[in-house]
Enzyme design. Structure first.
Site, PDB file in Angstrom:
ATOM      1  CB  CYS A 280     -65.647 121.658  63.499  1.00  0.00           C
ATOM      2  SG  CYS A 280     -66.232 120.513  62.249  1.00  0.00           S
ATOM      3  N   GLY A 281     -64.583 119.464  65.058  1.00  0.00           N
ATOM      4  CA  GLY A 281     -64.226 118.137  65.539  1.00  0.00           C
ATOM      5  C   GLY A 281     -64.608 116.999  64.617  1.00  0.00           C
TER       6      GLY A 281
END
Length: 175
Positions: free
Chosen positions: A165-166
């Site tokens: 994910c980020g």
């Protein structure tokens, strides 16, 4: 030391909950797994604090009660972490499937919320936004539905998966 100060020992049963649309309790659970807590003693309250309230669960306010200090042994599980080098190697010699838990627009290269992040995704990765795992009530969908969603986008559940994910928050939800 902080776990011990909370009275938690390595084999304690822990139920995590949150009040966040990002389902941050999954990251807390995953971190305990990384540090070697018995994974059979780690749980998430499905639906979080709002589900607890909805079903009439008691709520307290104020400071927590003092507890007896415990010893908490760290047993770091490096097999649960992928380094940048490992991810680069996987690009050229795929051994694990990469599942990106971010919003589809971020996956596709749309604007990032933080200017320091590059847009787009790791080549060959699958887009499986974390929020697709939850119903309108904020609870996890049944496992068979999540399984069907994953296989529907091409993920082979018989092969290893690495979630990304980020920020490292929502990737833990797939664990």
């Amino acid at each position: 030391e902080q776990c011990g100060a909370l009275g938690i020992s390595h084999d304690y049963k822990i139920v995590f909950y949150d009040n966040s649309p990002l389902k941050t309790s999954a990251r807390a659970l995953w971190m305990f797994k990384v540090f070697g807590h018995n994974p059979h003693q780690l749980y998430i309250l499905d639906g979080g604090l709002s589900a607890w309230r909805q079903y009439g669960g008691a709520i307290e306010e104020g400071p927590s009660y003092p507890v007896a200090m415990k010893s908490y042994d760290i047993r770091y599980q490096d097999n649960l972490i992928r380094t940048l080098d490992a991810m680069k190697k996987n690009l050229h010699h795929p051994a694990e499937q990469v599942v990106d838990m971010r919003h589809p627009s971020r996956f596709a290269g749309g604007k990032e919320a933080r200017p320091s992040l590059r847009s787009g995704h790791i080549p060959g990765s699958f887009c499986f936004p974390y929020f697709t795992m939850f119903g309108a009530d904020g609870c996890y969908k049944p496992l068979d539905k999540i399984t069907k969603q994953l296989t529907g986008i091409g993920v082979d559940l018989k092969h290893p998966i690495v979630a990304t994910c980020g920020s490292g928050m929502t990737a833990a939800i797939l664990d």
